[in-house]
Design a protein around this motif. Structure first.
Motif, PDB file in Angstrom:
ATOM      1  N   THR A  32       0.812  -1.177   0.036  1.00  0.00           N
ATOM      2  CA  THR A  32       0.042  -0.108  -0.217  1.00  0.00           C
ATOM      3  C   THR A  32       0.903   1.381   0.039  1.00  0.00           C
ATOM      4  OG1 THR A  32       0.051  -0.060   2.371  1.00  0.00           O
ATOM      5  CG2 THR A  32      -1.827  -1.082   1.096  1.00  0.00           C
ATOM      6  N   VAL A  33       1.868   1.159  -0.704  1.00  0.00           N
ATOM      7  CA  VAL A  33       2.628   2.337  -0.668  1.00  0.00           C
ATOM      8  C   VAL A  33       2.447   3.982  -1.111  1.00  0.00           C
ATOM      9  CG1 VAL A  33       4.976   3.455  -1.950  1.00  0.00           C
ATOM     10  CG2 VAL A  33       4.773   0.849  -1.199  1.00  0.00           C
ATOM     11  N   SER A  34       2.323   4.824  -0.566  1.00  0.00           N
ATOM     12  CA  SER A  34       1.852   5.967  -0.844  1.00  0.00           C
ATOM     13  C   SER A  34       3.020   7.122  -0.191  1.00  0.00           C
ATOM     14  CB  SER A  34       0.617   6.160  -0.335  1.00  0.00           C
ATOM     15  OG  SER A  34       0.137   7.670  -0.419  1.00  0.00           O
ATOM     16  N   LEU A  35       4.107   7.467  -1.435  1.00  0.00           N
ATOM     17  CA  LEU A  35       5.056   8.213  -0.915  1.00  0.00           C
ATOM     18  C   LEU A  35       5.042   9.640  -1.769  1.00  0.00           C
ATOM     19  CD1 LEU A  35       7.799   5.558  -0.482  1.00  0.00           C
ATOM     20  CD2 LEU A  35       6.682   7.119   1.403  1.00  0.00           C
ATOM     21  N   SER A  36       5.633  10.735  -1.356  1.00  0.00           N
ATOM     22  CA  SER A  36       5.777  11.672  -2.209  1.00  0.00           C
ATOM     23  C   SER A  36       7.067  12.359  -1.620  1.00  0.00           C
ATOM     24  CB  SER A  36       4.816  12.782  -1.902  1.00  0.00           C
ATOM     25  OG  SER A  36       5.194  13.907  -2.437  1.00  0.00           O
ATOM     26  N   PHE A  37       8.207  12.563  -2.486  1.00  0.00           N
ATOM     27  CA  PHE A  37       9.612  12.919  -2.031  1.00  0.00           C
ATOM     28  C   PHE A  37       9.443  14.342  -2.359  1.00  0.00           C
ATOM     29  CE2 PHE A  37       9.754   8.433  -3.169  1.00  0.00           C
ATOM     30  CZ  PHE A  37      10.397   7.787  -2.059  1.00  0.00           C
ATOM     31  N   LEU A  38      10.154  15.138  -1.299  1.00  0.00           N
ATOM     32  CA  LEU A  38      10.389  16.655  -1.763  1.00  0.00           C
ATOM     33  C   LEU A  38      11.758  16.759  -2.281  1.00  0.00           C
ATOM     34  CD1 LEU A  38       9.617  19.494  -1.315  1.00  0.00           C
ATOM     35  CD2 LEU A  38      10.705  19.633   0.925  1.00  0.00           C
ATOM     36  N   VAL A  39      11.984  17.078  -3.579  1.00  0.00           N
ATOM     37  CA  VAL A  39      13.326  17.051  -4.210  1.00  0.00           C
ATOM     38  C   VAL A  39      13.999  18.654  -4.206  1.00  0.00           C
ATOM     39  CG1 VAL A  39      12.418  15.501  -5.814  1.00  0.00           C
ATOM     40  CG2 VAL A  39      12.351  17.640  -6.458  1.00  0.00           C
ATOM     41  N   ASP A  40      15.323  18.580  -4.317  1.00  0.00           N
ATOM     42  CA  ASP A  40      16.107  19.564  -4.277  1.00  0.00           C
ATOM     43  C   ASP A  40      16.243  20.191  -5.578  1.00  0.00           C
ATOM     44  OD1 ASP A  40      16.182  19.435  -1.896  1.00  0.00           O
ATOM     45  OD2 ASP A  40      18.215  18.795  -1.636  1.00  0.00           O
ATOM     46  N   THR A  41      16.426  19.627  -6.480  1.00  0.00           N
ATOM     47  CA  THR A  41      16.679  19.989  -8.020  1.00  0.00           C
ATOM     48  C   THR A  41      15.841  19.413  -9.022  1.00  0.00           C
ATOM     49  OG1 THR A  41      18.273  18.436  -8.410  1.00  0.00           O
ATOM     50  CG2 THR A  41      18.981  20.465  -7.379  1.00  0.00           C
ATOM     51  N   LEU A  42      15.585  19.883 -10.017  1.00  0.00           N
ATOM     52  CA  LEU A  42      15.079  19.854 -11.206  1.00  0.00           C
ATOM     53  C   LEU A  42      15.579  20.119 -12.593  1.00  0.00           C
ATOM     54  CD1 LEU A  42      12.548  18.427 -13.050  1.00  0.00           C
ATOM     55  CD2 LEU A  42      11.361  20.495 -12.634  1.00  0.00           C
ATOM     56  N   ASP A  43      16.290  19.203 -13.307  1.00  0.00           N
ATOM     57  CA  ASP A  43      16.651  19.424 -14.641  1.00  0.00           C
ATOM     58  C   ASP A  43      15.763  19.143 -15.780  1.00  0.00           C
ATOM     59  OD1 ASP A  43      18.998  20.763 -13.704  1.00  0.00           O
ATOM     60  OD2 ASP A  43      20.004  18.798 -13.277  1.00  0.00           O
ATOM     61  N   VAL A  44      15.417  19.779 -16.662  1.00  0.00           N
ATOM     62  CA  VAL A  44      14.941  19.407 -18.030  1.00  0.00           C
ATOM     63  C   VAL A  44      15.933  19.601 -18.986  1.00  0.00           C
ATOM     64  CG1 VAL A  44      12.937  19.985 -19.217  1.00  0.00           C
ATOM     65  CG2 VAL A  44      12.562  20.289 -17.025  1.00  0.00           C
ATOM     66  N   ARG A  45      15.860  18.038 -19.542  1.00  0.00           N
ATOM     67  CA  ARG A  45      16.932  18.066 -20.723  1.00  0.00           C
ATOM     68  C   ARG A  45      16.114  17.560 -22.013  1.00  0.00           C
ATOM     69  NH1 ARG A  45      21.503  20.449 -18.692  1.00  0.00           N
ATOM     70  NH2 ARG A  45      22.072  19.719 -16.548  1.00  0.00           N
ATOM     71  N   ARG A  46      16.779  18.035 -23.186  1.00  0.00           N
ATOM     72  CA  ARG A  46      16.108  17.490 -24.388  1.00  0.00           C
ATOM     73  C   ARG A  46      16.741  16.188 -24.516  1.00  0.00           C
ATOM     74  NH1 ARG A  46      18.725  22.598 -24.749  1.00  0.00           N
ATOM     75  NH2 ARG A  46      17.443  24.130 -25.021  1.00  0.00           N
ATOM     76  N   GLY A  47      15.956  15.202 -25.091  1.00  0.00           N
ATOM     77  CA  GLY A  47      16.550  13.840 -25.090  1.00  0.00           C
ATOM     78  C   GLY A  47      15.682  13.156 -26.545  1.00  0.00           C
ATOM     79  N   GLY A  48      15.836  11.865 -26.362  1.00  0.00           N
ATOM     80  CA  GLY A  48      15.294  10.957 -27.555  1.00  0.00           C
ATOM     81  C   GLY A  48      16.494  10.732 -28.460  1.00  0.00           C
ATOM     82  N   VAL A  49      16.620   9.369 -28.651  1.00  0.00           N
ATOM     83  CA  VAL A  49      17.709   9.147 -29.714  1.00  0.00           C
ATOM     84  C   VAL A  49      17.798   9.423 -30.907  1.00  0.00           C
ATOM     85  CG1 VAL A  49      17.905   6.764 -28.610  1.00  0.00           C
ATOM     86  CG2 VAL A  49      16.438   7.049 -30.577  1.00  0.00           C
ATOM     87  N   GLY A  50      16.516   9.984 -31.327  1.00  0.00           N
ATOM     88  CA  GLY A  50      16.368  10.666 -33.013  1.00  0.00           C
ATOM     89  C   GLY A  50      17.110  11.983 -32.725  1.00  0.00           C
ATOM     90  N   PRO A  51      16.664  12.722 -31.843  1.00  0.00           N
ATOM     91  CA  PRO A  51      17.087  14.281 -31.668  1.00  0.00           C
ATOM     92  C   PRO A  51      18.663  14.143 -31.474  1.00  0.00           C
ATOM     93  CG  PRO A  51      14.998  14.280 -30.929  1.00  0.00           C
ATOM     94  CD  PRO A  51      15.465  12.751 -31.127  1.00  0.00           C
ATOM     95  N   ASN A  52      18.943  13.190 -30.541  1.00  0.00           N
ATOM     96  CA  ASN A  52      20.423  13.314 -30.098  1.00  0.00           C
ATOM     97  C   ASN A  52      21.398  12.992 -31.106  1.00  0.00           C
ATOM     98  OD1 ASN A  52      19.691  13.671 -27.338  1.00  0.00           O
ATOM     99  ND2 ASN A  52      19.607  11.581 -26.675  1.00  0.00           N
ATOM    100  N   ILE A  53      20.853  12.105 -32.175  1.00  0.00           N
ATOM    101  CA  ILE A  53      21.887  11.682 -33.139  1.00  0.00           C
ATOM    102  C   ILE A  53      21.839  12.692 -33.953  1.00  0.00           C
ATOM    103  CG2 ILE A  53      22.185  10.239 -35.154  1.00  0.00           C
ATOM    104  CD1 ILE A  53      21.041   7.887 -33.384  1.00  0.00           C
ATOM    105  N   CYS A  54      20.712  13.307 -34.482  1.00  0.00           N
ATOM    106  CA  CYS A  54      20.743  14.649 -35.355  1.00  0.00           C
ATOM    107  C   CYS A  54      21.552  15.800 -34.965  1.00  0.00           C
ATOM    108  CB  CYS A  54      19.215  14.927 -35.746  1.00  0.00           C
ATOM    109  SG  CYS A  54      18.439  13.702 -36.541  1.00  0.00           S
ATOM    110  N   PHE A  55      21.391  15.979 -33.407  1.00  0.00           N
ATOM    111  CA  PHE A  55      21.955  17.112 -32.838  1.00  0.00           C
ATOM    112  C   PHE A  55      23.418  16.958 -33.028  1.00  0.00           C
ATOM    113  CE2 PHE A  55      24.578  19.175 -29.684  1.00  0.00           C
ATOM    114  CZ  PHE A  55      23.871  20.408 -29.367  1.00  0.00           C
TER     115      PHE A  55
END
Length: 324
Positions: A32-55
């Motif tokens: 019956t897990v119900s957890l919420s973690f208060l995080v210190d940082t958030l990094d939003v990065r562009r990704g996906g193999v298609g764009p990574n290779i094209c970049f």
């Protein structure tokens, strides 16, 4: 050379939790897990193999065509890729789904809890390659990277039917694909990319030996991590390529995609397989020294200096003639 790259398009949302997940879990209450973690940082990065290779290809001065499916939230990401020489006109925009998203929280012990939302990626199976070829005047090579499995199979079959040369790069989807699907993706490929573990997995799940695979593909490229890469062809001795010395080791994510970008640049410039793998290895080294799959820079002089140190002045001179 007109190269199209098919593959997942995604954004990565990476968070850090200063504590330990294990300390928040009660063994008797795991059902019956119900957890919420208060995080210190958030990094939003562009990704996906298609764009990574094209970049990576764009940084080297090429203009690859990205093929994949994204959501209406792709506009900013598209602008970024456009600025880095990537042709995004053939990206399909979903009317109902968001761009695929990887959400991951890492604790102080580097344990991770993550989710992957496929979103618009699931609609990549609706993309046809012929309109892309007609728009740009033909396709010389299509790299089929990890994506919606049905899309990967459709693109491969269309390449065979229309006579487009293709490179097979199933990578992360190998765990999900069955043997018949893997045989479909590999058979007839001009190039087959994998890392060392994926190489063994391809053989195990396809039921084909290394020799049987070399009967079915033109060139088999295996990345070996810190040991470099290996290139195999039927009836030819293997080619081994080392990796340049690292100046730092920040994050290995995206290293394989950068290798493929550099390799395809070498193929485009007709520099031979060994030189292509060397370019891929140099680009991959820049990625491992940077956090983020598309956050690295390519400074021409710096790149060539390190390339010459790793592979010799003559090799650097050949690359210099083509490098943007």
């Amino acid at each position: 050379m007109r190269i199209a790259v098919t593959g997942s398009i995604a954004t990565d949302h990476l968070m850090s939790f200063p504590g330990r997940f294990a300390e928040q879990l009660v063994a008797e209450q795991l059902h019956t897990v119900s957890l919420s973690f208060l995080v210190d940082t958030l990094d939003v990065r562009r990704g996906g193999v298609g764009p990574n290779i094209c970049f990576g290809m764009g940084l080297l001065g090429l203009s690859p065509v990205l093929i994949g499916s994204a959501g209406a939230d792709f506009a900013e990401y598209r602008s970024w890729l456009d600025r880095h020489r990537v042709d995004t006109e053939s990206v399909r925009i979903s009317e109902t789904q968001h761009t695929a998203r990887f959400v991951c929280t890492t604790d102080a012990d580097h344990n991770q809890i993550a989710s992957f939302y496929t979103g618009a990626m699931s609609e990549a199976r609706n993309i046809e390659l012929q309109p892309v070829a007609e728009r740009i005047g033909g396709l010389d090579l299509v790299l089929i990277g990890a994506d919606d499995p049905a899309a990967m199979i459709r693109h491969t079959q269309e390449c065979r039917e229309r006579g487009y040369a293709f490179a097979a790069d199933p990578s992360q989807q190998l765990a999900r694909l069955e043997g018949e699907d893997i045989r479909t993706l590999v058979d007839g490929a001009a190039y087959l990319f994998s890392n060392e573990y994926e190489r063994a997995l391809i053989e195990t799940k396809s039921g084909w030996s290394d020799e049987e695979i070399l009967e079915r593909v033109g060139v088999r490229i295996t990345t070996l991590g810190a040991k470099g890469s290996r290139i195999d062809r039927k009836g030819e001795p293997p080619i081994f390529v080392t990796v340049p010395a690292e100046e730092a080791k920040a994050d290995p994510t995206g290293v394989g995609d950068a290798f493929r970008a550099g390799f395809l640049a070498g193929v485009t410039w007709e520099l031979g397989l060994e030189r292509a793998a060397q370019i891929g290895s140099m680009l991959a080294t820049l990625v491992i020294e940077t956090v983020g799959t598309q956050e690295y820079e390519l400074r021409r002089g710096h790149f060539l200096e390190r390339f010459a140190t790793a592979y010799g002045e003559a090799a650097a001179a050949e690359v210099s003639a083509h490098l943007a």
